[in-house]
Design a protein around this motif. Sequence first.
Motif, PDB file in Angstrom:
ATOM      1  N   MET A   1       0.839  -1.174   0.000  1.00 50.44           N
ATOM      2  CA  MET A   1       0.000   0.000   0.000  1.00 50.44           C
ATOM      3  C   MET A   1       0.885   1.238   0.000  1.00 50.44           C
ATOM      4  O   MET A   1       1.945   1.261   0.602  1.00 50.44           O
ATOM      5  CB  MET A   1      -0.897   0.012   1.224  1.00 50.44           C
ATOM      6  N   SER A   2       0.407   2.242  -0.659  1.00 47.81           N
ATOM      7  CA  SER A   2       1.129   3.494  -0.744  1.00 47.81           C
ATOM      8  C   SER A   2       0.173   4.642  -0.464  1.00 47.81           C
ATOM      9  O   SER A   2      -1.035   4.523  -0.663  1.00 47.81           O
ATOM     10  CB  SER A   2       1.761   3.654  -2.128  1.00 47.81           C
ATOM     11  N   LEU A   3       0.711   5.737  -0.034  1.00 50.54           N
ATOM     12  CA  LEU A   3      -0.097   6.919   0.240  1.00 50.54           C
ATOM     13  C   LEU A   3      -0.747   7.450  -1.039  1.00 50.54           C
ATOM     14  O   LEU A   3      -1.866   7.931  -1.024  1.00 50.54           O
ATOM     15  CB  LEU A   3       0.798   7.989   0.876  1.00 50.54           C
ATOM     16  N   ASP A   4      -0.036   7.365  -2.153  1.00 46.83           N
ATOM     17  CA  ASP A   4      -0.570   7.782  -3.450  1.00 46.83           C
ATOM     18  C   ASP A   4      -0.946   6.563  -4.272  1.00 46.83           C
ATOM     19  O   ASP A   4      -0.448   5.469  -4.036  1.00 46.83           O
ATOM     20  CB  ASP A   4       0.488   8.583  -4.236  1.00 46.83           C
ATOM     21  N   ARG A   5      -1.791   6.773  -5.277  1.00 40.91           N
ATOM     22  CA  ARG A   5      -2.116   5.705  -6.216  1.00 40.91           C
ATOM     23  C   ARG A   5      -0.858   5.288  -6.954  1.00 40.91           C
ATOM     24  O   ARG A   5      -0.014   6.126  -7.295  1.00 40.91           O
ATOM     25  CB  ARG A   5      -3.152   6.182  -7.221  1.00 40.91           C
ATOM     26  N   TYR A   6      -0.736   4.021  -7.233  1.00 42.87           N
ATOM     27  CA  TYR A   6       0.444   3.500  -7.934  1.00 42.87           C
ATOM     28  C   TYR A   6       0.633   4.175  -9.291  1.00 42.87           C
ATOM     29  O   TYR A   6       1.744   4.453  -9.707  1.00 42.87           O
ATOM     30  CB  TYR A   6       0.317   1.985  -8.102  1.00 42.87           C
ATOM     31  N   SER A   7      -0.465   4.463  -9.961  1.00 48.73           N
ATOM     32  CA  SER A   7      -0.385   5.027 -11.306  1.00 48.73           C
ATOM     33  C   SER A   7      -0.123   6.533 -11.318  1.00 48.73           C
ATOM     34  O   SER A   7       0.095   7.110 -12.372  1.00 48.73           O
ATOM     35  CB  SER A   7      -1.686   4.739 -12.060  1.00 48.73           C
ATOM     36  N   ASN A   8      -0.134   7.186 -10.154  1.00 45.36           N
ATOM     37  CA  ASN A   8       0.062   8.633 -10.095  1.00 45.36           C
ATOM     38  C   ASN A   8       1.539   8.936  -9.879  1.00 45.36           C
ATOM     39  O   ASN A   8       2.032   8.928  -8.760  1.00 45.36           O
ATOM     40  CB  ASN A   8      -0.784   9.244  -8.981  1.00 45.36           C
ATOM     41  N   GLU A   9       2.238   9.239 -10.952  1.00 47.23           N
ATOM     42  CA  GLU A   9       3.679   9.469 -10.871  1.00 47.23           C
ATOM     43  C   GLU A   9       4.035  10.828 -10.277  1.00 47.23           C
ATOM     44  O   GLU A   9       5.197  11.085  -9.972  1.00 47.23           O
ATOM     45  CB  GLU A   9       4.307   9.308 -12.251  1.00 47.23           C
ATOM     46  N   ALA A  10       3.052  11.716 -10.081  1.00 47.65           N
ATOM     47  CA  ALA A  10       3.315  13.028  -9.481  1.00 47.65           C
ATOM     48  C   ALA A  10       3.423  12.949  -7.960  1.00 47.65           C
ATOM     49  O   ALA A  10       3.994  13.828  -7.332  1.00 47.65           O
ATOM     50  CB  ALA A  10       2.214  14.012  -9.869  1.00 47.65           C
ATOM     51  N   HIS A  11       2.877  11.898  -7.347  1.00 53.06           N
ATOM     52  CA  HIS A  11       2.931  11.661  -5.896  1.00 53.06           C
ATOM     53  C   HIS A  11       2.463  12.867  -5.073  1.00 53.06           C
ATOM     54  O   HIS A  11       3.170  13.319  -4.173  1.00 53.06           O
ATOM     55  CB  HIS A  11       4.346  11.250  -5.469  1.00 53.06           C
ATOM     56  N   PRO A  12       1.268  13.402  -5.338  1.00 54.53           N
ATOM     57  CA  PRO A  12       0.826  14.608  -4.629  1.00 54.53           C
ATOM     58  C   PRO A  12       0.661  14.426  -3.121  1.00 54.53           C
ATOM     59  O   PRO A  12       0.999  15.334  -2.353  1.00 54.53           O
ATOM     60  CB  PRO A  12      -0.515  14.941  -5.292  1.00 54.53           C
ATOM     61  N   ALA A  13       0.164  13.295  -2.683  1.00 52.99           N
ATOM     62  CA  ALA A  13      -0.003  13.076  -1.243  1.00 52.99           C
ATOM     63  C   ALA A  13       1.352  13.005  -0.541  1.00 52.99           C
ATOM     64  O   ALA A  13       1.521  13.547   0.553  1.00 52.99           O
ATOM     65  CB  ALA A  13      -0.807  11.812  -0.984  1.00 52.99           C
ATOM     66  N   HIS A  14       2.322  12.351  -1.172  1.00 49.69           N
ATOM     67  CA  HIS A  14       3.667  12.297  -0.588  1.00 49.69           C
ATOM     68  C   HIS A  14       4.242  13.702  -0.409  1.00 49.69           C
ATOM     69  O   HIS A  14       4.768  14.037   0.652  1.00 49.69           O
ATOM     70  CB  HIS A  14       4.609  11.468  -1.473  1.00 49.69           C
ATOM     71  N   PHE A  15       4.136  14.524  -1.454  1.00 54.04           N
ATOM     72  CA  PHE A  15       4.678  15.880  -1.371  1.00 54.04           C
ATOM     73  C   PHE A  15       3.940  16.718  -0.336  1.00 54.04           C
ATOM     74  O   PHE A  15       4.549  17.515   0.379  1.00 54.04           O
ATOM     75  CB  PHE A  15       4.660  16.555  -2.742  1.00 54.04           C
ATOM     76  N   ALA A  16       2.621  16.553  -0.206  1.00 50.80           N
ATOM     77  CA  ALA A  16       1.848  17.305   0.782  1.00 50.80           C
ATOM     78  C   ALA A  16       2.256  16.927   2.203  1.00 50.80           C
ATOM     79  O   ALA A  16       2.498  17.798   3.041  1.00 50.80           O
ATOM     80  CB  ALA A  16       0.352  17.071   0.578  1.00 50.80           C
ATOM     81  N   VAL A  17       2.356  15.637   2.474  1.00 51.94           N
ATOM     82  CA  VAL A  17       2.701  15.176   3.823  1.00 51.94           C
ATOM     83  C   VAL A  17       4.151  15.524   4.160  1.00 51.94           C
ATOM     84  O   VAL A  17       4.442  16.079   5.225  1.00 51.94           O
ATOM     85  CB  VAL A  17       2.445  13.661   3.967  1.00 51.94           C
ATOM     86  N   LEU A  18       5.066  15.206   3.261  1.00 51.74           N
ATOM     87  CA  LEU A  18       6.475  15.505   3.512  1.00 51.74           C
ATOM     88  C   LEU A  18       6.726  17.008   3.563  1.00 51.74           C
ATOM     89  O   LEU A  18       7.538  17.487   4.366  1.00 51.74           O
ATOM     90  CB  LEU A  18       7.355  14.847   2.444  1.00 51.74           C
ATOM     91  N   GLY A  19       6.008  17.780   2.744  1.00 44.17           N
ATOM     92  CA  GLY A  19       6.137  19.235   2.753  1.00 44.17           C
ATOM     93  C   GLY A  19       5.662  19.857   4.048  1.00 44.17           C
ATOM     94  O   GLY A  19       6.067  20.956   4.407  1.00 44.17           O
ATOM     95  N   ALA A  20       4.788  19.156   4.764  1.00 45.80           N
ATOM     96  CA  ALA A  20       4.294  19.632   6.061  1.00 45.80           C
ATOM     97  C   ALA A  20       5.225  19.207   7.196  1.00 45.80           C
ATOM     98  O   ALA A  20       4.914  19.423   8.362  1.00 45.80           O
ATOM     99  CB  ALA A  20       2.886  19.106   6.309  1.00 45.80           C
TER     100      ALA A  20
END
Length: 62
Positions: free
Chosen positions: A1-20
């Motif tokens: 399992m990943s925070l973002d969808r596997y097919s979403n190469e932009a990884h928006p949730a990762h950047f939002a969480v890590l950016g916070a």
Amino acid sequence: MSLDRYSNEAHPAHFAVLGAGCLIVENLANLHALPAEFIFMALPLRIKGASASPIRAVALVK
């Protein structure tokens, strides 16, 4: 399992969480076996130049 969808190469949730300033811990198993209260520790490997690391996940229980 990943925070973002596997097919979403932009990884928006990762950047939002890590950016916070938060960390992301993925792929933990057997969490149902833990009691309601415990202390969680994530011990990462020090990998020079890396943006991620495998961890040793530890739960301290009473």
